[in-house]
Design a protein around this motif. Structure first.
Motif, PDB file in Angstrom:
ATOM      1  N   CYS A  13       0.831  -1.214   0.000  1.00  0.00           N
ATOM      2  CA  CYS A  13       0.000   0.000   0.000  1.00  0.00           C
ATOM      3  C   CYS A  13       0.858   1.253   0.000  1.00  0.00           C
ATOM      4  O   CYS A  13       0.558   2.230  -0.695  1.00  0.00           O
ATOM      5  N   GLU A  14       1.939   1.234   0.771  1.00  0.00           N
ATOM      6  CA  GLU A  14       2.826   2.401   0.843  1.00  0.00           C
ATOM      7  C   GLU A  14       3.528   2.641  -0.488  1.00  0.00           C
ATOM      8  O   GLU A  14       3.666   3.778  -0.932  1.00  0.00           O
ATOM      9  N   SER A  19       4.142   5.887  -5.290  1.00  0.00           N
ATOM     10  CA  SER A  19       4.181   5.975  -6.750  1.00  0.00           C
ATOM     11  C   SER A  19       3.071   6.884  -7.266  1.00  0.00           C
ATOM     12  O   SER A  19       3.275   7.668  -8.201  1.00  0.00           O
ATOM     13  N   SER A  20       1.907   6.800  -6.647  1.00  0.00           N
ATOM     14  CA  SER A  20       0.793   7.670  -7.039  1.00  0.00           C
ATOM     15  C   SER A  20       1.067   9.120  -6.665  1.00  0.00           C
ATOM     16  O   SER A  20       0.599  10.035  -7.347  1.00  0.00           O
ATOM     17  N   PRO A  32      -4.809  10.046  -9.037  1.00  0.00           N
ATOM     18  CA  PRO A  32      -3.598   9.686  -8.292  1.00  0.00           C
ATOM     19  C   PRO A  32      -3.585  10.267  -6.872  1.00  0.00           C
ATOM     20  O   PRO A  32      -3.058   9.640  -5.948  1.00  0.00           O
ATOM     21  N   SER A  33      -4.187  11.438  -6.686  1.00  0.00           N
ATOM     22  CA  SER A  33      -4.254  12.034  -5.348  1.00  0.00           C
ATOM     23  C   SER A  33      -5.101  11.187  -4.416  1.00  0.00           C
ATOM     24  O   SER A  33      -4.735  10.959  -3.253  1.00  0.00           O
ATOM     25  N   ILE A  34      -6.229  10.705  -4.902  1.00  0.00           N
ATOM     26  CA  ILE A  34      -7.100   9.848  -4.100  1.00  0.00           C
ATOM     27  C   ILE A  34      -6.399   8.531  -3.770  1.00  0.00           C
ATOM     28  O   ILE A  34      -6.440   8.054  -2.626  1.00  0.00           O
ATOM     29  N   ILE A  35      -5.731   7.940  -4.751  1.00  0.00           N
ATOM     30  CA  ILE A  35      -4.988   6.696  -4.525  1.00  0.00           C
ATOM     31  C   ILE A  35      -3.896   6.916  -3.483  1.00  0.00           C
ATOM     32  O   ILE A  35      -3.673   6.068  -2.615  1.00  0.00           O
ATOM     33  N   THR A  36      -3.230   8.064  -3.535  1.00  0.00           N
ATOM     34  CA  THR A  36      -2.183   8.380  -2.569  1.00  0.00           C
ATOM     35  C   THR A  36      -2.736   8.410  -1.149  1.00  0.00           C
ATOM     36  O   THR A  36      -2.189   7.768  -0.244  1.00  0.00           O
ATOM     37  N   VAL A  37      -3.812   9.136  -0.940  1.00  0.00           N
ATOM     38  CA  VAL A  37      -4.387   9.277   0.401  1.00  0.00           C
ATOM     39  C   VAL A  37      -4.892   7.928   0.919  1.00  0.00           C
ATOM     40  O   VAL A  37      -4.602   7.541   2.063  1.00  0.00           O
ATOM     41  N   ILE A  38      -5.606   7.201   0.089  1.00  0.00           N
ATOM     42  CA  ILE A  38      -6.127   5.893   0.506  1.00  0.00           C
ATOM     43  C   ILE A  38      -4.976   4.918   0.759  1.00  0.00           C
ATOM     44  O   ILE A  38      -4.990   4.158   1.741  1.00  0.00           O
ATOM     45  N   GLY A  39      -3.985   4.935  -0.096  1.00  0.00           N
ATOM     46  CA  GLY A  39      -2.839   4.038   0.057  1.00  0.00           C
ATOM     47  C   GLY A  39      -2.075   4.283   1.342  1.00  0.00           C
ATOM     48  O   GLY A  39      -1.726   3.334   2.063  1.00  0.00           O
ATOM     49  N   SER A  43      -1.880   1.795   4.471  1.00  0.00           N
ATOM     50  CA  SER A  43      -0.550   1.361   4.876  1.00  0.00           C
ATOM     51  C   SER A  43      -0.316   1.578   6.367  1.00  0.00           C
ATOM     52  O   SER A  43       0.151   0.681   7.068  1.00  0.00           O
ATOM     53  N   PHE A  44      -0.644   2.757   6.853  1.00  0.00           N
ATOM     54  CA  PHE A  44      -0.432   3.034   8.275  1.00  0.00           C
ATOM     55  C   PHE A  44      -1.360   2.204   9.156  1.00  0.00           C
ATOM     56  O   PHE A  44      -0.970   1.765  10.236  1.00  0.00           O
TER      57      PHE A  44
END
Length: 110
Positions: A13-14, A19-20, A32-39, A43-44
């Motif tokens: 996930c991280e 990458s996003s 990509p911004s949404i994928i970044t936040v969700i990822g 991950s955390f």
């Protein structure tokens, strides 16, 4: 579920989130911004679950070490970012450190 399986998914996930983040172009691209936040959130969350049975220092060393190597490989292949010899040697040492922790350390939570 095995803590190391959760840690594996936290790392994936991280890596996807990082990458996003590159593709988000400073959070100016929506998907990509949404994928970044969700990822990063996933991950955390998964990392926090692993900390119930793996010591924080060990979990974080594995999470960050493998994450560094995977993100660097993705950057090399998908973003055409070159890795020089020093970067490759450094990443090799990081992976060696992760292996040493997992094989020889009594604190790794096995």
């Amino acid at each position: 579920m095995n803590a190391y399986i959760l840690l594996f998914f936290a790392i994936i996930c991280e890596v996807v989130a990082t990458s996003s983040l590159k593709l988000s172009n400073g959070f100016s691209q929506l998907v990509p911004s949404i994928i970044t936040v969700i990822g990063y959130a996933a991950s955390f969350y998964l990392l926090s679950l692993t900390l119930k049975s793996i010591p924080v220092g060990v979990a974080y060393a594995i999470w960050s070490g493998i994450g560094i190597v995977l993100v660097s490989v993705i950057a090399c292949f998908f973003f055409k970012q070159a890795l020089d010899v020093a970067a490759l040697v450094g990443m090799g040492l990081i992976m060696l450190g992760v292996i040493i922790i997992n094989v020889f350390s009594s604190t790794s939570g096995h």
